[in-house]
Design an enzyme around this catalytic site. Structure first.
Site, PDB file in Angstrom:
ATOM      1  N   GLY A   1     -39.816  -6.448   2.504  1.00  0.00           N
ATOM      2  CA  GLY A   1     -41.068  -5.707   2.590  1.00  0.00           C
ATOM      3  C   GLY A   1     -41.958  -6.387   3.617  1.00  0.00           C
TER       4      GLY A   1
ATOM      5  N   VAL B   1     -43.655  -9.284   3.697  1.00  0.00           N
ATOM      6  CA  VAL B   1     -43.372 -10.700   4.000  1.00  0.00           C
ATOM      7  C   VAL B   1     -41.906 -10.890   4.403  1.00  0.00           C
ATOM      8  CG1 VAL B   1     -43.399 -13.070   3.140  1.00  0.00           C
ATOM      9  CG2 VAL B   1     -45.125 -11.450   2.349  1.00  0.00           C
TER      10      VAL B   1
ATOM     11  N   LYS C   1     -57.411 -12.264  -9.546  1.00  0.00           N
ATOM     12  CA  LYS C   1     -56.523 -11.208  -9.068  1.00  0.00           C
ATOM     13  C   LYS C   1     -57.009  -9.898  -9.666  1.00  0.00           C
ATOM     14  CE  LYS C   1     -52.418 -10.940  -6.858  1.00  0.00           C
ATOM     15  NZ  LYS C   1     -51.839 -11.760  -5.800  1.00  0.00           N
TER      16      LYS C   1
HETATM   17  P1  NAD Z   1     -43.825  -5.619  -0.479  1.00  0.00           P
HETATM   18  O1  NAD Z   1     -44.057  -4.650  -1.591  1.00  0.00           O
HETATM   19  O2  NAD Z   1     -44.228  -5.247   0.898  1.00  0.00           O
HETATM   20  O3  NAD Z   1     -42.269  -6.022  -0.426  1.00  0.00           O
HETATM   21  C1  NAD Z   1     -41.479  -6.211  -1.552  1.00  0.00           C
HETATM   22  C2  NAD Z   1     -40.096  -5.676  -1.211  1.00  0.00           C
HETATM   23  O4  NAD Z   1     -39.211  -6.021  -2.279  1.00  0.00           O
HETATM   24  C3  NAD Z   1     -40.067  -4.155  -1.071  1.00  0.00           C
HETATM   25  O5  NAD Z   1     -39.381  -3.809   0.110  1.00  0.00           O
HETATM   26  C4  NAD Z   1     -39.283  -3.704  -2.304  1.00  0.00           C
HETATM   27  O6  NAD Z   1     -38.550  -2.514  -2.105  1.00  0.00           O
HETATM   28  C5  NAD Z   1     -38.397  -4.895  -2.541  1.00  0.00           C
HETATM   29  N1  NAD Z   1     -37.854  -5.003  -3.891  1.00  0.00           N
HETATM   30  C6  NAD Z   1     -38.461  -4.732  -5.072  1.00  0.00           C
HETATM   31  N2  NAD Z   1     -37.639  -4.992  -6.087  1.00  0.00           N
HETATM   32  C7  NAD Z   1     -36.484  -5.443  -5.538  1.00  0.00           C
HETATM   33  C8  NAD Z   1     -35.255  -5.899  -6.075  1.00  0.00           C
HETATM   34  N3  NAD Z   1     -35.036  -5.937  -7.384  1.00  0.00           N
HETATM   35  N4  NAD Z   1     -34.295  -6.309  -5.223  1.00  0.00           N
HETATM   36  C9  NAD Z   1     -34.487  -6.267  -3.896  1.00  0.00           C
HETATM   37  N5  NAD Z   1     -35.631  -5.842  -3.332  1.00  0.00           N
HETATM   38  C10 NAD Z   1     -36.611  -5.438  -4.150  1.00  0.00           C
HETATM   39  O7  NAD Z   1     -44.522  -6.975  -0.945  1.00  0.00           O
HETATM   40  P2  NAD Z   1     -44.861  -8.266  -0.054  1.00  0.00           P
HETATM   41  O8  NAD Z   1     -46.294  -8.230   0.314  1.00  0.00           O
HETATM   42  O9  NAD Z   1     -43.817  -8.440   0.989  1.00  0.00           O
HETATM   43  O10 NAD Z   1     -44.721  -9.418  -1.155  1.00  0.00           O
HETATM   44  C11 NAD Z   1     -43.456  -9.850  -1.616  1.00  0.00           C
HETATM   45  C12 NAD Z   1     -43.654 -10.925  -2.669  1.00  0.00           C
HETATM   46  O11 NAD Z   1     -44.372 -12.021  -2.099  1.00  0.00           O
HETATM   47  C13 NAD Z   1     -44.486 -10.468  -3.889  1.00  0.00           C
HETATM   48  O12 NAD Z   1     -44.022 -11.171  -5.025  1.00  0.00           O
HETATM   49  C14 NAD Z   1     -45.890 -10.941  -3.542  1.00  0.00           C
HETATM   50  O13 NAD Z   1     -46.681 -11.137  -4.689  1.00  0.00           O
HETATM   51  C15 NAD Z   1     -45.566 -12.263  -2.827  1.00  0.00           C
HETATM   52  N6  NAD Z   1     -46.599 -12.720  -1.901  1.00  0.00           N
HETATM   53  C16 NAD Z   1     -47.009 -11.922  -0.873  1.00  0.00           C
HETATM   54  C17 NAD Z   1     -47.970 -12.397   0.020  1.00  0.00           C
HETATM   55  C18 NAD Z   1     -48.426 -11.573   1.192  1.00  0.00           C
HETATM   56  O14 NAD Z   1     -49.082 -12.135   2.093  1.00  0.00           O
HETATM   57  N7  NAD Z   1     -48.098 -10.286   1.251  1.00  0.00           N
HETATM   58  C19 NAD Z   1     -48.509 -13.673  -0.157  1.00  0.00           C
HETATM   59  C20 NAD Z   1     -48.051 -14.472  -1.211  1.00  0.00           C
HETATM   60  C21 NAD Z   1     -47.094 -13.976  -2.081  1.00  0.00           C
END
Ligand code: NAD
Length: 361
Positions: free
Chosen positions: A182, A184, A80
């Site tokens: 967000g 996902v 990472k």
């Molecule tokens: P993102 O930044 O697009 O979305 C995260 C969302 O969570 C944002 O809208 C943010 O405002 C919100 N958020 C942050 N803190 C918060 C809280 N305390 N309460 C409520 N909402 C809150 O990220 P993403 O790409 O959607 O990823 C989300 C999670 O999934 C992360 O932990 C990431 O590591 C994991 N993940 C993502 C992927 C991917 O394909 N994008 C794959 C595997 C794991």
């Protein structure tokens, strides 16, 4: 704690500190293991409060990728990267290209993709400096943003959990509390609504929240209390560490199944969930869809093949649930054991046992 003290315990192979004075880039690339193949994992762009915090985060995330790739049966290791700073303020083409040149120096030992704070367009820029980039746009032969595919995999996982707990995988009228809409979470919300589930969403970002409400007509709830709702499924799709000493006794859901990485602050929280009768879908198994999707890019991308492989998450979780029941252990431990067994059998390098997860961001 010195850097070597940090990396020795869990046997990290390599940690690279990247500094580019001209663009202001300060990044860390962590390779946890290449036992099963090159270390693939996204680049997180985040305003860390300190270098120590950034290092701890990148190490933990890299280790998580080793387990995710192994559990998904991929020929990939775990790595990472993080870039320090607020992406909205300091992200420039110059900085991303400087970062890409550092990725290139590793000669394919580390392959990057998007993560929190980085997007498809950013990977297209990094790709101009390095071959070792996935999750690029279709125009460049890439697989596009992996997030909707991650969401599709999480949907499969939620169905497998529903079958385990309620005896049927149908999600019609099932209640879901979704934390974070967000990249996902938004896509997952769409899938769940399509399936007839009743979804309540929470997000710290008002724009993301408004987008979910306008696209899917879902109800909203406060971010602070979303984990306390009495629902069938709590789906954490924001930051990690949400299941911890403070929150675990407040949970009133039957299932925890979401995309966030490192949901459990420590492995003991997985044991506690088992005692509470809450079924936990281990994060690195249920959220592997995006990784499976970008991995497919390495062999000439086929959307159809990638989606079929992502559907395998359903069976994968069923297997973990069965093992957990047979061995009377938590699903979290069953998943760790499963991944480690694969690395031991097939990997070229010995792996150090993971004992603890720390909080994500
Ligand atoms: P993102 O930044 O697009 O979305 C995260 C969302 O969570 C944002 O809208 C943010 O405002 C919100 N958020 C942050 N803190 C918060 C809280 N305390 N309460 C409520 N909402 C809150 O990220 P993403 O790409 O959607 O990823 C989300 C999670 O999934 C992360 O932990 C990431 O590591 C994991 N993940 C993502 C992927 C991917 O394909 N994008 C794959 C595997 C794991």
């Amino acid at each position: 704690m010195s850097v070597f003290e940090h990396i020795n315990g869990d046997g990290y192979e390599q940690v690279v500190f990247c500094n580019d004075v001209h663009s202001g880039l300060r990044a860390i690339i962590a390779i946890h293991s290449t036992a099963l193949g090159p270390a693939l994992g996204g680049t997180r762009f985040y305003p860390y409060a300190s270098e120590e915090e950034a290092l701890v985060d990148v190490l933990r995330l890299a280790r998580g990728m080793t387990y995710k790739a192994a559990a998904a049966g991929l020929d990939l290791g775990g790595g990472k990267a993080i870039i320090m700073g607020d992406p909205r303020r300091i992200k420039t083409e110059e900085l991303l290209r400087a970062y890409g040149r550092f990725v290139e120096t590793l000669g394919g030992r580390y392959i990057t993709a998007e993560d929190v704070g980085t997007f498809l367009q950013d990977m297209d820029i990094v790709r101009r400096e390095s071959r070792w980039v996935t999750g690029c746009s279709h125009t460049y032969g890439g697989s596009g943003d992996p997030s909707p595919v991650t969401a599709y995999g999480v949907l499969q996982g939620i169905k497998a959990c529903a079958l385990e707990v309620f005896g049927e995988s149908d999600l019609k009228d099932r209640t879901v509390a979704l934390q974070g809409v967000g990249k996902v979470g938004h896509a997952l919300c769409g899938y769940l609504v399509e399936q007839g589930a009743k979804v309540k969403v929470a997000d710290a970002d008002v724009d993301n929240l408004a987008r979910a409400v306008s696209d899917f007509e879902v109800e909203t709830t406060e971010p602070d209390g979303v984990h306390t709702l009495e629902v069938d499924v709590f789906a954490p799709c924001a930051m990690g560490g949400g299941i911890n000493d403070d929150t675990i006794s407040q949970l009133r859901c039957r299932i925890i199944a979401g995309a966030a990485n490192n949901q459990l602050q420590r492995n003991e929280h997985g044991d506690k969930l088992r005692d509470l009768g809450i079924l936990y879908a281990p994060d690195f198994v249920i959220n592997a869809g995006g990784l499976i999707n970008v991995e497919d890019e390495l062999r000439g991308y086929s959307r159809k093949r990638a989606m079929e492989r992502v559907e395998g998450i359903y069976k994968q979780l069923q297997h973990i649930f069965t093992v957990a029941k047979e061995r009377r252990i938590s699903t979290a431990r069953a998943a760790l054991d499963y991944a480690e067994e694969r690395i031991r059998k097939i990997g070229r390098i010995r792996l150090v046992r993971v004992d603890e997860y720390g909080p994500d961001h």
